[in-house]
Design an enzyme around this catalytic site. Sequence first.
Site, PDB file in Angstrom:
ATOM      1  N   HIS A   1      27.532  -4.270  41.886  1.00  0.00           N
ATOM      2  CA  HIS A   1      28.626  -3.680  41.101  1.00  0.00           C
ATOM      3  C   HIS A   1      28.534  -4.072  39.625  1.00  0.00           C
ATOM      4  CE1 HIS A   1      32.585  -1.883  40.551  1.00  0.00           C
ATOM      5  NE2 HIS A   1      32.942  -2.955  39.871  1.00  0.00           N
TER       6      HIS A   1
ATOM      7  N   HIS B   1      30.450   1.457  37.984  1.00  0.00           N
ATOM      8  CA  HIS B   1      29.298   1.036  38.795  1.00  0.00           C
ATOM      9  C   HIS B   1      28.083   1.873  38.369  1.00  0.00           C
ATOM     10  CE1 HIS B   1      27.897  -0.638  42.872  1.00  0.00           C
ATOM     11  NE2 HIS B   1      26.853  -0.032  42.326  1.00  0.00           N
TER      12      HIS B   1
ATOM     13  N   HIS C   1      25.249   4.208  37.630  1.00  0.00           N
ATOM     14  CA  HIS C   1      24.776   5.413  38.319  1.00  0.00           C
ATOM     15  C   HIS C   1      24.189   6.408  37.326  1.00  0.00           C
ATOM     16  CE1 HIS C   1      28.829   6.552  36.952  1.00  0.00           C
ATOM     17  NE2 HIS C   1      28.438   7.816  37.047  1.00  0.00           N
TER      18      HIS C   1
HETATM   19 ZN   LIG Z   1      30.835  -0.889  42.671  1.00  0.00          ZN
END
Ligand SMILES: [Zn+2]
Length: 317
Positions: A112, A163, A165
């Site tokens: 995370h 998070h 991505h």
């Molecule tokens: Zn996360």
Amino acid sequence: MRRHYFLDEYTIIAAERGKRPSDFKHGGTVERSNPKTCPFCPGNEDRTPPAVAVYTDDGVFADGEERVKGWWARSFPNLYPAATPSPGTPTKEWVADFARGYHEVIVESPDHEGNPSSFSRRDLHRLVSVYRDRYIRRISESGVEYVSVFKNWGRVAGASLSHTHSQLIALPVVPPALKVEMDAITSAPRCPYCSFVEREASTERLIFENEKFVLIAPFSSMVPYETWILPKDHVSDLGGIDSRGLAEVLGEALRRLDQLLSGPPYNYMIRQLPDRRYHINIKIQPAISIMAGFEKNTGIFINTVPPEEAARQLREV
Ligand SMILES: [Zn+2]
Ligand SMILES: [Zn+2]
């Protein structure tokens, strides 16, 4: 004013304006959310649509009823897609078919708190391999003409979740900007990107190079601290790329940016075509200046940091 000699882009370099104290939002702008409620964290897989590709040490799988665990990356359809496999019936007000395609979210890591500027060499290599895998899969789909792979880092750069991505959008058309670029490339005596790499590698705008890639601050940088990654060999898309070499230079670019600007929000965009005449390039643009009236009115950017100065600072980090 600078004009890129084969892309139709103009930039105004204005170092004086860079001295204004409040121009940039340096640092502290990439806010973190709670991992317990984060839909991209391990354990919360059922809060996303089933993944079309889950990357694990044992291979690549697709989610079924049960979500695959123990992953190091996973890619699933975006819940709020810009393109879908079956769009609604076109009406006469719509451009028919334009949004037919795929929109995927690629969660780059189960961590995370991590992001590519702090990824290990192994994780960067995995990230590039995932981009390559998803690109090859989507570009071979019938009706797909272009696959856009990009990353938004930080809210002001367009990310809605913290998070780490990336996204992939597969389109049934080649975007107009790419068409303009291809026209310029096909009418040039040789690949302009190949000439560009050869020439820029011996200038003060070179930041880093390895055997296969260069990292440069382009002559016509649109935004402060913009950098481009280009392969030295003529390679059209991720299918032909040296993924270890790309992982190394991507890591260098993001680490240097992170250190110099204290973790800025940024976007990077992979531009590629499954066409032997094209030369893949990755543009990294920190989101630290604002596109205001003049830029929106003219499409011409005022850049307060000359690329030669940006390159010097990024080399010395
Ligand atoms: Zn996360
Ligand atoms: Zn080339």
